[in-house]
Scaffold this active site. Structure first.
Site: not given
Ligand code: DGL
Length: 266
Positions: A11-12, A43-44, A75-77, A190-192
């Site tokens: 993940d990021s 990353y978003g 990470c979805n992004t 988003c996984t966060h």
């Molecule tokens: N956790 C990430 C996601 O699922 C990335 C969040 C990020 O880095 O902006 O998109």
């Protein structure tokens, strides 16, 4: 005896730990290598070219230096921007991505209105557009909210920013409730975001169903490994934490958000 190959999870930053938690529950015998690209997070809001470059570089490192048998892009992004390129760069590798759970949400909603929280990168991606388009025209309406800054605030454990951004974004989605047209289901895209689930639940209201993807991703990983006869059996499971950022910060997050592995039974 040869060392069993591990599963890379990437993940990021710390968000992928929410997926790793589900993976370790589903696959307790496996060796996991978690990579947080914290030096380059979030990353978003960085744009595709950057996210693609980072995702390919991290995957290359996990393959070359750790000999992983599978990679979970938690990470979805990164999944939205780079999973197709990642699969062509590593044809022999099992690659599992994550995407906002629109289909489960469409099945769950009774009011026909679903809210989606995700990064801007995810929501503007062609991959997300294809998923969203495939569900258009049905009885379900999706309201989308790009949550600029929220993953970064979670990464920094900035409680004040988490509170004000969550408030802004959840309220911005619309009216929550169980009357027709009100939002009764919210996707954590988003996984966060699973790490602030109590904050989000409080803002949306206790009756609203929140949906994340850790468990289905873990089950899909198990299915793909089993299909190739590559599941580890007999454990003990293990976890190695790697980061481009501060190792102590990642260790702290893992201690906070991951349950310790159960001790192997004799
Ligand atoms: N956790 C990430 C996601 O699922 C990335 C969040 C990020 O880095 O902006 O998109």
């Amino acid at each position: 005896m040869s060392v069993p190959a591990s599963i890379g999870v990437f993940d990021s930053g710390v968000g992928g730990l929410s997926v790793l938690a589900a993976l370790r529950t589903e696959l307790p015998d496996e060796a996991f290598v978690y990579f947080s690209d914290a030096a380059n997070a979030p990353y978003g809001e960085r744009g595709d070219a950057f996210v693609i470059e980072r995702t390919l570089a991290v995957a290359r490192r996990l393959v070359d230096e750790h000999g992983i048998k599978a990679l979970v892009v938690a990470c979805n992004t990164a999944t939205a921007a780079a999973i197709a390129l990642l699969r062509s760069a590593h044809p022999g590798l099992i690659v599992v991505g994550v995407e906002p759970a629109l289909k489960p949400a469409a099945a769950a909603t009774r009011t026909g209105h679903v809210g989606v929280l995700a990064t801007r990168g995810t929501l503007v991606s062609l991959k997300f557009k294809a998923l969203h388009d495939s569900l258009q025209g049905g009885r379900v309406r999706f309201s989308l909210m790009p949550c600029d800054g929220l993953a970064g605030a979670i990464e920094r454990l900035d409680a004040q920013a988490i509170r004000s951004l969550s408030h802004q974004y959840v309220q911005g989605l619309g009216r929550f409730g169980d009357l027709p047209g009100e939002i009764d289901t919210m996707v954590l895209g988003c996984t966060h975001y699973p790490f602030i689930v109590s904050e989000l639940q409080h803002l949306a209201g206790p009756g609203v169903k929140l949906i994340e993807t850790g468990e289905p991703v873990a089950q899909q990983t198990r299915r793909l490994l089993a299909a190739q006869g590559r599941l580890a059996a007999g454990g003990p499971g293990s976890l190695r934490l790697l980061t481009s950022g501060e190792p102590a910060a990642l260790q702290g997050a893992a201690a906070r958000w991951l349950r310790p592995l159960p001790l192997p039974t004799a």
